[in-house]
Each structure stands twice: as structure tokens, then as C-alpha cells.
Scaffold this motif. Structure first.
Motif, PDB file in Angstrom:
ATOM      1  N   THR A  24      -0.179  -6.735  -0.378  1.00  0.00           N
ATOM      2  CA  THR A  24      -1.091  -7.182  -1.429  1.00  0.00           C
ATOM      3  C   THR A  24      -1.886  -8.425  -1.015  1.00  0.00           C
ATOM      4  O   THR A  24      -3.084  -8.521  -1.268  1.00  0.00           O
ATOM      5  CB  THR A  24      -0.332  -7.506  -2.734  1.00  0.00           C
ATOM      6  N   TYR A  30       3.141   6.527  -1.002  1.00  0.00           N
ATOM      7  CA  TYR A  30       2.207   5.779  -1.837  1.00  0.00           C
ATOM      8  C   TYR A  30       2.545   5.928  -3.324  1.00  0.00           C
ATOM      9  O   TYR A  30       2.590   4.948  -4.068  1.00  0.00           O
ATOM     10  CB  TYR A  30       0.778   6.272  -1.615  1.00  0.00           C
ATOM     11  N   GLY A  45       1.245  -3.060  -2.720  1.00  0.00           N
ATOM     12  CA  GLY A  45      -0.154  -2.902  -2.366  1.00  0.00           C
ATOM     13  C   GLY A  45      -0.508  -1.502  -1.905  1.00  0.00           C
ATOM     14  O   GLY A  45      -1.642  -1.249  -1.513  1.00  0.00           O
ATOM     15  N   GLY A  46       0.459  -0.610  -1.922  1.00  0.00           N
ATOM     16  CA  GLY A  46       0.223   0.774  -1.523  1.00  0.00           C
ATOM     17  C   GLY A  46       0.496   1.029  -0.063  1.00  0.00           C
ATOM     18  O   GLY A  46       1.361   1.825   0.302  1.00  0.00           O
ATOM     19  N   ARG A  85      -5.879   3.033  -6.100  1.00  0.00           N
ATOM     20  CA  ARG A  85      -5.748   1.685  -6.658  1.00  0.00           C
ATOM     21  C   ARG A  85      -6.965   1.261  -7.478  1.00  0.00           C
ATOM     22  O   ARG A  85      -6.841   0.452  -8.397  1.00  0.00           O
ATOM     23  CB  ARG A  85      -5.488   0.679  -5.538  1.00  0.00           C
ATOM     24  N   ALA A  91      -4.956   7.013  -9.731  1.00  0.00           N
ATOM     25  CA  ALA A  91      -3.914   7.372  -8.775  1.00  0.00           C
ATOM     26  C   ALA A  91      -3.598   8.863  -8.794  1.00  0.00           C
ATOM     27  O   ALA A  91      -3.536   9.518  -7.758  1.00  0.00           O
ATOM     28  CB  ALA A  91      -2.652   6.558  -9.051  1.00  0.00           C
TER      29      ALA A  91
END
Length: 212
Positions: free
Chosen positions: A30, A103, A110-111, A180, A184
Motif C-alpha cells: 500500500t 488478489y 494493497g492487492g 481497486r 473488484a
């Protein structure tokens, strides 16, 4: 007895190091690698600053180790689960699904660590950029190898492995930003469908793959 105590300290040290790196990768997904405050990270990982500096002399050393840890996490959570599928198009699709699951499960806040890291360091020469590039080259080479294997098995005749590997990886990367910033659920569904349709169109035996 002394050797046993030494082994115990070494094990505790490795566990402490892994806990810090796990937290570092999570935060960097992130805030970026430059956003890793040594003091903040030590507090977040529950270690003293002195314990922190027992593992790393400076921030760059920590960043390099965080990249390696993230690469191992990627292997454990994405590459290894796909190995349960037979070589060929089924393993390629399983790899993409494992990536999407990584994910969707929110493993990292933050993925994707590497999506953030490459945007942060792509124009900044130095050891950190080189290590990120190395990890990405290894990932693309692995994906390229899976496509080559499928070609050799006759499941993707005439396909250019470099081209298809690039396309599949690009779809995976696009999923992160779409998920994001836009939606999603739609991102994961569209990304899955895009790779599935591509593989089904290229293979002479689409029954190897799901219909939807």
C-alpha cells in the motif's frame, strides 16, 4: 547444551526476521517500499528497534529482502497450487486462477506487492530496481515455460510463447488496478473470462478447460 541454546536463538531470530518481512511486504503493497519506516515497521512487527537492526543495517537491505520474501510468497500462494493441474493449458489457466484468488482473498492490503513496487521503481536505477526486475523476469520466464510445455504437448499449436505469456501477465496486472479503482468483482470475472476464452480459442481441445 550450548549448541542447543544457539540453535534455539537462531530459530527465534529467523522467526522474528520472517515476521518483520511479512509485515514489510504487507505495508509496502500500500505504501511502497520507500514508505517503510524502520521504526513504524519494528513497532508493527512487535520487535524492538535493536532487534530490528540485528537483521538489517539499513533500509535498502530491508527492501531487497522484502522483495525476495514477496517472491517466495508468490511462489507459495500462486505457483505451487497450480502444479496440482496437469501440464499444458490446464496448468496455465490454474495459475491465472490462483493469481486472481490471491488478489480476491486480500492476502495483501494493497492487492499486489509487485504491482506497487514496479510502478515505484521502474525509473529509479539501483539495486532495488534490479531486484524487482529480476523477480519479474523470473515470473515471466516461468509463465513462458508453461506455454512452451503446452505447445510441445500439442495443446497450443503454433502459439508464440512470449506473446501469450505477455498477454496473460498483462491481464493479471490490469486486474489489480481495475479491482481497486473500479469494481473488484467485475475485474476478477472479466480477467478470468479473458484468459479462459483465449486459451479455449487457441487449443484444439477446448474440453480440457472449463466452459465458463
Amino acid at each position: 547444551m550450548a549448541e542447543s541454546k544457539l540453535d534455539g536463538r537462531r530459530l527465534r531470530g529467523e522467526r522474528s526476521r520472517d515476521a518483520i518481512l511479512e509485515r514489510a511486504v504487507s505495508l509496502a503493497s500500500t505504501d511502497g517500499l520507500d514508505g517503510l519506516s524502520l521504526g513504524r515497521l519494528a513497532a508493527a512487527a512487535g520487535v524492538s528497534k535493536s532487534g530490528f537492526f540485528a537483521h538489517w543495517r539499513d533500509k535498502e537491505e530491508l527492501q531487497l529482502d522484502a522483495i525476495d520474501w514477496a517472491a517466495r510468497q508468490w511462489t507459495d500462494r500462486i505457483v505451487k497450487p497450480a502444479l496440482a493441474e496437469p501440464k499444458g493449458v490446464r496448468r496455465i489457466f490454474a495459475l491465472h486462477e490462483a493469481r486472481l484468488r490471491f488478489y480476491a482473498d486480500g492476502v495483501l492490503p494493497g492487492g499486489c506487492f509487485f504491482f506497487t513496487a514496479q510502478a515505484e521503481f521502474d525509473d529509479r536505477p539501483g539495486p532495488v530496481r534490479d531486484r524487482i526486475a529480476k523477480a519479474m523476469r523470473e515470473w515471466l520466464a516461468y509463465l513462458h515455460g508453461l506455454v512452451e510445455s503446452a505447445v510441445a504437448l500439442g495443446e497450443l499449436p503454433g502459439v508464440d510463447p512470449a506473446q501469450l505469456a505477455f498477454e496473460i501477465n498483462a491481464l493479471g496486472e490490469a486486474t489489480v488496478a481495475h479491482a481497486r479503482l473500479i469494481d473488484a468483482g467485475t475485474a476478477y470475472a472479466l480477467s478470468r473470462r479473458a484468459v479462459l476464452d483465449r486459451l479455449r480459442a487457441l487449443t484444439p481441445d477446448p474440453t480440457l478447460l472449463p466452459e465458463d
